[in-house]
Design an enzyme around this catalytic site. Structure first.
Site, PDB file in Angstrom:
ATOM      1  N   LYS A 146      35.543   2.275 -30.072  1.00 58.44           N
ATOM      2  CA  LYS A 146      36.100   1.014 -29.530  1.00 58.44           C
ATOM      3  C   LYS A 146      36.723  -0.084 -30.301  1.00 58.44           C
ATOM      4  O   LYS A 146      37.630  -0.693 -29.941  1.00 58.44           O
ATOM      5  CB  LYS A 146      34.948   0.135 -28.911  1.00 58.44           C
ATOM      6  CG  LYS A 146      33.779   1.192 -28.099  1.00 58.44           C
ATOM      7  CD  LYS A 146      34.126   1.125 -26.815  1.00 58.44           C
ATOM      8  CE  LYS A 146      33.335   1.756 -25.595  1.00 58.44           C
ATOM      9  NZ  LYS A 146      32.784   3.067 -26.023  1.00 58.44           N
TER      10      LYS A 146
HETATM   11  C1  LIG Z   1      32.754   3.964 -24.838  1.00 54.18           C
HETATM   12  C2  LIG Z   1      32.608   5.310 -25.686  1.00 54.18           C
HETATM   13  C3  LIG Z   1      32.808   6.571 -25.117  1.00 54.18           C
HETATM   14  C4  LIG Z   1      33.568   6.592 -23.546  1.00 54.18           C
HETATM   15  O1  LIG Z   1      34.722   6.083 -23.466  1.00 54.18           O
HETATM   16  P1  LIG Z   1      35.282   5.606 -22.122  1.00 54.18           P
HETATM   17  O2  LIG Z   1      36.524   5.042 -22.525  1.00 54.18           O
HETATM   18  O3  LIG Z   1      34.432   4.910 -21.290  1.00 54.18           O
HETATM   19  O4  LIG Z   1      35.647   7.102 -21.293  1.00 54.18           O
HETATM   20  C5  LIG Z   1      32.647   7.749 -25.695  1.00 54.18           C
HETATM   21  N1  LIG Z   1      32.246   7.864 -26.791  1.00 54.18           N
HETATM   22  C6  LIG Z   1      31.851   6.617 -27.655  1.00 54.18           C
HETATM   23  C7  LIG Z   1      31.131   6.880 -28.787  1.00 54.18           C
HETATM   24  C8  LIG Z   1      31.740   5.318 -26.996  1.00 54.18           C
HETATM   25  O5  LIG Z   1      31.721   4.262 -27.563  1.00 54.18           O
END
Ligand SMILES: *Cc1c(COP(=O)(O)O)cnc(C)c1O
Length: 465
Positions: free
Chosen positions: A114
């Site tokens: 993120k």
């Molecule tokens: C948010 C997240 C995901 C999923 O990503 P999306 O964009 O919602 O598909 C996968 N792994 C981690 C560690 C995350 O924080």
């Protein structure tokens, strides 16, 4: 570049990048999309091989900000943001097995992918708000990673107040502390006496209250914000170029929840990056893999798993792919999404499903299979993966073809999920130096009852601080 909603028509007063950055969701309930895909010529892609991560990010994001934010401003932001990551390559590629690579997206401040986009959002918001002499209150609910990434990106920013709701005593201690040890005045953490759905319902209720929304200038940075998708495209471009692109295609495997990360890879392909396969990895919350196998997009109960950031039943960003597969027909898109909301079952037309299956593949793993994958990766390759990244690597293994490099997105640092990693491998992963004292830092948060009026009052007071 102008934007349009997946559920509305392209009109003359179409918003630009700065507008959609601040508003997030379109007024008609749809998601914003660029009115066309910028095309990157092959020679340009080839010439980008020598760029640093920050310079490449400015080039790619700049294609979506035309008319709003210029390249030089973006370049300055990107150097500032990615210069603080704790790996010189920002998003390094590690070859785990012959032809199978881990693209590590967890070297940012909160150890999850993120940060790759949210850190840029912090700078973009500040820039636009300063220009418009405006102040917003970002409100969000989190079960873990999004909240800490958002707080880290917006801490201390002059034109932004941020309020994050998390369920009291229901996040991991690392996750809570990453949020509550940020002590800047513009950050308010609220622990709600309820579960994640209660938190999310309260955020929705605040946004639905027109007067409150305007009064507090509410804004959202959840994964449906287009700017986050745009800022996730550069690492797909860069890793493909590092492995022979655009002269040969590569494939990607992505552990998926809200479909935002893998959508960015698909957008890269629309922009001219040669991509062969896009592989979705799911946990037991397998709505996307059921869809890819049988065109069965039926919502079920969310069940907790070892990979909590993927414990999702409605992948919001899927609407953007659907819109495209419907020939960008907003009326059909609206009808299908409206029916999905009412019945819990999305009727994707057969030809759209077949078209999606030409590129997308899916596999779902149980917790046991996830643990086995972590164990095997460590035993065979000495690679320590967190549960989310392990699911990505498992999807990569499953759909890897000879001659086409397979790049799996590693979305969280193993130290973010120490118990699962220890159980699978016997190794206790250490937090990186900048977080080594996390457990001795001072925390600050308010515990509030599951009562919308109390929460609203706290948001108002925080805004007027
Ligand atoms: C948010 C997240 C995901 C999923 O990503 P999306 O964009 O919602 O598909 C996968 N792994 C981690 C560690 C995350 O924080």
């Amino acid at each position: 570049m102008r934007y349009r909603s997946t559920r509305g028509t392209l009109d003359a007063a179409a918003p630009d990048f700065s507008d959609i950055l601040l508003s997030g969701l379109a007024g008609d309930g749809g998601l914003y999309m660029p009115d066309h895909w910028p095309h990157i010529p092959r020679e340009t892609l080839t010439s980008w091989r020598s760029l640093s991560y920050a310079d490449l990010a400015a080039e790619v994001i700049g294609l979506f900000t035309e008319g709003s934010i210029d390249r030089d401003t973006l370049r300055t932001m990107a150097h500032d943001v990615y210069g603080r990551f704790d790996h010189a390559a920002v998003a390094p590629l590690v070859e785990v097995e012959d032809g199978l690579f881990s693209l590590e997206l967890f070297h940012g401040p909160t150890l999850a992918f993120k940060d790759m986009a949210m850190q840029m959002l912090g700078r973009l918001f500040e820039h636009v708000l300063k220009q418009r002499n405006h102040h917003v209150t970002i409100v969000g609910a989190t079960s873990g990673d999004t909240g800490s990434a958002a707080i880290e990106a917006f801490r201390g920013r002059e034109h932004v107040s941020i309020v994050i709701l998390h369920p009291h005593n229901r996040t991991s201690e690392v996750q809570r502390r990453q949020m509550t040890t940020v002590l800047e005045d513009n950050v308010l953490n609220i622990a709600v006496e309820g579960d994640f759905d209660d938190c999310q319902d309260m955020v929705k209720a605040m946004f639905a209250d027109e007067a409150f929304r305007t009064d507090c200038s509410l804004s959202a940075v959840n994964s449906i914000n287009w700017a986050r998708i745009a800022a996730q495209i550069p690492y797909y471009v860069r890793s493909a170029l590092a492995l022979g692109g655009p002269d040969r295609p590569v494939s990607f495997a992505v552990p998926t929840g809200n479909f935002g990360n893998i959508l960015a890879a698909w957008v890269a392909s629309q922009m001219g990056l040669p991509i062969d396969r896009l592989c979705v990895g799911s946990n037991r919350n397998d709505i996307l893999t059921r869809f890819l196998l049988n065109n069965d997009m039926t919502k079920r109960q969310v069940e907790p798993s070892l990979s909590p950031s993927m414990d999702i039943q409605v992948s919001s960003n899927f609407e953007r792919l659907l819109f495209e597969m419907l020939g960008r027909d907003p009326n059909r898109c609206r009808a299908i999404m409206e029916e999905f909301r009412q019945t819990g079952c999305m009727a994707v037309p057969h030809d759209a499903w077949e078209q999606i299956r030409e590129t997308f593949h899916g596999i779902a793993l149980s917790d046991e299979q996830t643990t086995d994958t972590m164990k095997a990766l460590y035993a065979e390759s000495h690679y320590l993966a967190d549960p989310h990244s392990a699911i990505g690597l498992a999807a990569g293994r499953r759909f890897h073809e000879a001659g086409v490099p397979m790049i799996a997105a590693a979305t969280a640092h193993p130290a973010k999920f120490p118990d699962a990693v220890k159980k699978a491998t016997g190794i206790h992963p250490e937090l990186p130096p900048h977080l080594a004292d996390l457990f001795s830092r001072k925390e600050r948060y308010d515990v509030l009852p599951n009562d919308i009026e109390k929460i609203k009052a706290a948001v108002r007071t925080h805004r007027g601080r």
